[in-house]
Design a protein around this motif. Structure first.
Motif, PDB file in Angstrom:
ATOM      1  N   ILE A 391     -20.938  11.281  -3.032  1.00 35.11           N
ATOM      2  CA  ILE A 391     -19.797  10.832  -1.280  1.00 35.11           C
ATOM      3  C   ILE A 391     -18.223  11.162  -1.108  1.00 35.11           C
ATOM      4  CG2 ILE A 391     -19.229   8.528   0.092  1.00 35.11           C
ATOM      5  CD1 ILE A 391     -22.035   6.924  -1.097  1.00 35.11           C
ATOM      6  N   ALA A 392     -18.421  12.235  -0.239  1.00 36.86           N
ATOM      7  CA  ALA A 392     -17.087  12.308  -0.266  1.00 36.86           C
ATOM      8  C   ALA A 392     -15.691  11.378  -0.035  1.00 36.86           C
ATOM      9  CB  ALA A 392     -16.066  14.193   0.312  1.00 36.86           C
ATOM     10  N   CYS A 393     -14.796  11.933  -0.844  1.00 37.59           N
ATOM     11  CA  CYS A 393     -13.737  10.296   0.248  1.00 37.59           C
ATOM     12  C   CYS A 393     -12.909  10.971  -0.849  1.00 37.59           C
ATOM     13  CB  CYS A 393     -14.358   8.709  -1.216  1.00 37.59           C
ATOM     14  SG  CYS A 393     -14.622   8.970  -2.532  1.00 37.59           S
ATOM     15  N   GLU A 394     -11.457  10.491   0.474  1.00 44.58           N
ATOM     16  CA  GLU A 394     -10.179  10.680  -0.853  1.00 44.58           C
ATOM     17  C   GLU A 394      -8.879   9.101  -0.934  1.00 44.58           C
ATOM     18  OE1 GLU A 394      -8.020  13.520   1.667  1.00 44.58           O
ATOM     19  OE2 GLU A 394      -9.907  13.792   2.607  1.00 44.58           O
ATOM     20  N   VAL A 395      -8.573   9.442  -1.208  1.00 44.97           N
ATOM     21  CA  VAL A 395      -6.990   8.143  -1.423  1.00 44.97           C
ATOM     22  C   VAL A 395      -5.877   8.986  -0.318  1.00 44.97           C
ATOM     23  CG1 VAL A 395      -6.437   6.468  -2.780  1.00 44.97           C
ATOM     24  CG2 VAL A 395      -8.675   7.092  -3.426  1.00 44.97           C
ATOM     25  N   TYR A 396      -5.662   8.378  -0.099  1.00 47.27           N
ATOM     26  CA  TYR A 396      -3.934   8.745   0.613  1.00 47.27           C
ATOM     27  C   TYR A 396      -3.075   8.854   0.220  1.00 47.27           C
ATOM     28  CZ  TYR A 396      -1.283  10.054   4.417  1.00 47.27           C
ATOM     29  OH  TYR A 396       0.128  10.232   5.353  1.00 47.27           O
ATOM     30  N   HIS A 397      -2.018   9.484  -0.048  1.00 48.67           N
ATOM     31  CA  HIS A 397      -1.388  10.548  -1.065  1.00 48.67           C
ATOM     32  C   HIS A 397       0.154   8.800  -1.578  1.00 48.67           C
ATOM     33  CE1 HIS A 397       1.950  12.322   0.819  1.00 48.67           C
ATOM     34  NE2 HIS A 397       1.249  11.696   2.288  1.00 48.67           N
ATOM     35  N   GLU A 398       0.173   8.453  -0.524  1.00 46.17           N
ATOM     36  CA  GLU A 398       1.119   7.238  -0.635  1.00 46.17           C
ATOM     37  C   GLU A 398       1.142   6.527   0.351  1.00 46.17           C
ATOM     38  OE1 GLU A 398       4.957  10.428   0.856  1.00 46.17           O
ATOM     39  OE2 GLU A 398       4.431   9.646   3.089  1.00 46.17           O
ATOM     40  N   ASN A 399       1.762   5.437  -0.314  1.00 40.32           N
ATOM     41  CA  ASN A 399       2.053   4.251   0.081  1.00 40.32           C
ATOM     42  C   ASN A 399       2.912   4.493   2.229  1.00 40.32           C
ATOM     43  OD1 ASN A 399       1.909   1.769   1.838  1.00 40.32           O
ATOM     44  ND2 ASN A 399       2.862  -0.101  -0.817  1.00 40.32           N
ATOM     45  N   SER A 400       2.391   4.035   2.872  1.00 39.43           N
ATOM     46  CA  SER A 400       2.923   4.074   4.216  1.00 39.43           C
ATOM     47  C   SER A 400       2.767   3.200   5.077  1.00 39.43           C
ATOM     48  CB  SER A 400       2.354   6.350   5.249  1.00 39.43           C
ATOM     49  OG  SER A 400       2.773   6.613   3.482  1.00 39.43           O
ATOM     50  N   LYS A 401       3.274   3.431   6.172  1.00 38.51           N
ATOM     51  CA  LYS A 401       2.637   2.668   8.240  1.00 38.51           C
ATOM     52  C   LYS A 401       0.976   2.418   8.263  1.00 38.51           C
ATOM     53  CE  LYS A 401       7.116   2.652   9.546  1.00 38.51           C
ATOM     54  NZ  LYS A 401       7.734   2.594  10.616  1.00 38.51           N
ATOM     55  N   PHE A 402       0.242   1.948   8.303  1.00 41.52           N
ATOM     56  CA  PHE A 402      -1.242   2.367   8.667  1.00 41.52           C
ATOM     57  C   PHE A 402      -1.586   2.881   9.902  1.00 41.52           C
ATOM     58  CE2 PHE A 402      -3.455  -1.597   7.927  1.00 41.52           C
ATOM     59  CZ  PHE A 402      -3.219  -2.164   6.500  1.00 41.52           C
ATOM     60  N   ASP A 403      -0.058   3.001  10.670  1.00 41.21           N
ATOM     61  CA  ASP A 403      -0.712   4.376  12.072  1.00 41.21           C
ATOM     62  C   ASP A 403      -0.292   5.654  11.401  1.00 41.21           C
ATOM     63  OD1 ASP A 403       0.026   4.918  14.651  1.00 41.21           O
ATOM     64  OD2 ASP A 403       1.531   6.182  14.018  1.00 41.21           O
ATOM     65  N   LYS A 404       0.275   5.665  10.215  1.00 41.69           N
ATOM     66  CA  LYS A 404       0.713   6.810   9.609  1.00 41.69           C
ATOM     67  C   LYS A 404      -0.877   7.633   9.074  1.00 41.69           C
ATOM     68  CE  LYS A 404       2.988  10.550   6.942  1.00 41.69           C
ATOM     69  NZ  LYS A 404       4.573  10.305   5.767  1.00 41.69           N
ATOM     70  N   GLN A 405      -1.318   6.279   8.445  1.00 42.45           N
ATOM     71  CA  GLN A 405      -2.550   6.989   7.589  1.00 42.45           C
ATOM     72  C   GLN A 405      -3.813   6.804   8.604  1.00 42.45           C
ATOM     73  OE1 GLN A 405      -3.298   4.281   3.949  1.00 42.45           O
ATOM     74  NE2 GLN A 405      -1.481   4.032   4.225  1.00 42.45           N
ATOM     75  N   PHE A 406      -3.988   6.419   9.471  1.00 47.20           N
ATOM     76  CA  PHE A 406      -5.093   6.153  10.769  1.00 47.20           C
ATOM     77  C   PHE A 406      -5.083   7.345  11.231  1.00 47.20           C
ATOM     78  CE2 PHE A 406      -5.462   1.447  11.181  1.00 47.20           C
ATOM     79  CZ  PHE A 406      -6.788   1.610  10.521  1.00 47.20           C
TER      80      PHE A 406
END
Length: 454
Positions: A391-406
């Motif tokens: 299953i292809a998955c990622e972890v977002y690279h930095e602790n940012s606001k939800f809006d940016k990650q969405f």
């Protein structure tokens, strides 16, 4: 300066590359089922290898590579003299000795000529690589494009032609493309040339006939007259091109026309064998097309051409028999037959008709949000576990606001996001949100893989 790419070339983003790979993999799988082996040859060949093999028009479309190393006055002067020869319509080794490959067949013939003593005969190879042509770019026609070829050398058996027909039918059936599979025979065309003034007329006739779809019969007749055929000869060719009816009716008419020609009757017999023994389903069965010429000089027997039904795009495949291609390289007597798939045009057909399965364009399935050091540590562990399940998955690279990650997930068209906060970490749960439906659900760590694959 605004960045650009050369006309007739393209960049391919992730979704396009995945769709193209789907086509490549489908074709490759079928080639392998029929016992073909992979081969790759260099992007460039010696100019002498390519020139004179594709006919007058083909030679003009070869991309030549300028010699390098103009590091002294003597070399520069030779290059100037070379350009003067080129302006006179001659070739010059002082200017260019190499060229980008025009197709995969001539490089393959060169390879066989160099290695024929070590190869198992018959030798069955497939090749999937880009080729280059200095053509006028337009819809479905590019200066850089991929070809996928399958060839058999070392055998004159018509069983090879039958299998190649079946390969075409199988591949396009798997891709869900309805096709028009046309065949003809160069021996029939050679017999026509004999009737119209002799074998030396064959190239003139085939080059003109090959343009029939593009320019129409009147322009073809005009071109034949310009190539010094008589009115009577042109009328004979027009009558030949006007033969209609079922495959069997065409064969009967051809038997009458070429009753006195051993070459013509041999070509007719080969067509009849292929029509009689083809195992293709009715909607992929070969049709005899006497207007099919394929204006390449090296074909000597059966010729093929494939067009997709329901779209206005040129041929998406073609090929034929070439019983002495390696003779061009000093190794006579090795017969061959091959077919080619035009992957770029096949892609355009499938895109236009919406034939790609939805899962083909799928990339990352789940993005874990980055909500802190402890949460990321667990997310990395879960991501590795999911990757182990395919299953292809990622972890977002930095602790940012939800809006940016969405927004990152939306831009990459990732269908699920995993939100793992301190509370979820304690409970052994992940909040999984489906970005397409908006539905959010808590899923246990151990159940993540089964949830995402359900």
């Amino acid at each position: 300066m605004k960045p650009t790419i050369p006309q007739g070339t393209r960049d391919f983003g992730a979704a396009t590359v995945r769709k193209r790979q789907y086509i490549f993999n489908t074709i490759r799988t079928v080639f392998e089922l029929y016992g073909f082996q992979p081969l790759e040859t260099p992007a460039m060949e010696n100019l002498d290898t390519l020139m004179g093999k594709y006919g007058e028009e083909g030679d003009r479309l070869i991309f030549k590579i300028l010699n390098n190393g103009l590091d002294n006055e003597a070399k520069l002067e030779k290059t100037r003299q070379g350009f003067e020869k080129i302006l006179e319509g001659k070739s010059s080794k002082e200017v260019t000795e190499r060229a980008l490959r025009y197709d995969l067949t001539i490089p393959f013939a060169r390879y066989v000529a160099m290695h024929h003593q070590q190869l198992p005969m018959p030798f069955k190879r497939y090749q999937m690589q880009p080729v280059w042509r200095a053509d006028r770019p337009q819809k479905g026609r590019y200066r850089e494009f991929y070809q996928c070829d399958a060839d058999v050398v070392g055998s004159k058996s018509l069983l090879n032609e039958l299998e190649l027909i079946n390969i075409y039918a199988t591949v396009f059936q798997k891709l869900n493309i309805d096709i028009d599979l046309r065949i003809n025979n160069r021996k029939v065309l050679a017999a026509l040339a004999d009737i119209c003034g002799g074998a030396e007329k064959l190239t003139d006739i085939t080059i003109a006939i090959d343009k029939l779809d593009k320019i129409g019969i009147e322009k073809v007749k005009e071109e034949l007259l310009n190539r010094e055929l008589t009115e009577k000869q042109v009328q004979t060719i027009e009558s030949f091109l006007s033969i209609t009816g079922s495959n069997q009716e065409k064969l009967e008419q051809l038997k009458n026309i070429f009753a006195g020609s051993a070459t013509g009757l041999e070509g007719v017999a080969e067509l009849e064998y292929l029509i009689t023994h083809s195992l293709s389903a009715a909607h992929h069965a070969p049709v005899i097309d006497l207007t099919l010429a394929r204006g390449l000089n090296y074909y000597t027997g059966t010729i093929f051409e494939i067009k997709a039904l329901g779209v206005q795009i040129g041929s998406i495949g073609g090929g034929g028999r070439y019983d002495d291609l390696t003779g061009l390289f000093g190794v006579p007597g090795i017969p061959g037959v091959g077919i080619s798939f035009g992957v770029d045009r096949i892609y355009d057909v499938m895109n236009e008709l919406g034939l790609f399965p939805k899962e083909v364009a799928a990339g990352t399935q789940l993005l874990f949000f980055n909500l802190g050091e402890a949460e990321v540590s667990k997310a990395l562990e879960l991501a590795e576990s999911l990757r182990g399940e395919g299953i292809a998955c990622e972890v977002y690279h930095e602790n940012s606001k939800f809006d940016k990650q969405f927004k990152y997930a939306e831009k990459k068209e990732i269908p699920f996001v995993g939100i793992l906060g301190s509370k979820e970490l304690e409970q052994g749960l992940v909040n999984i949100k489906n970005l397409q439906t908006g539905v959010q659900q808590q899923v246990a760590f151990a159940a993540l893989a089964s949830y995402l694959t359900a």
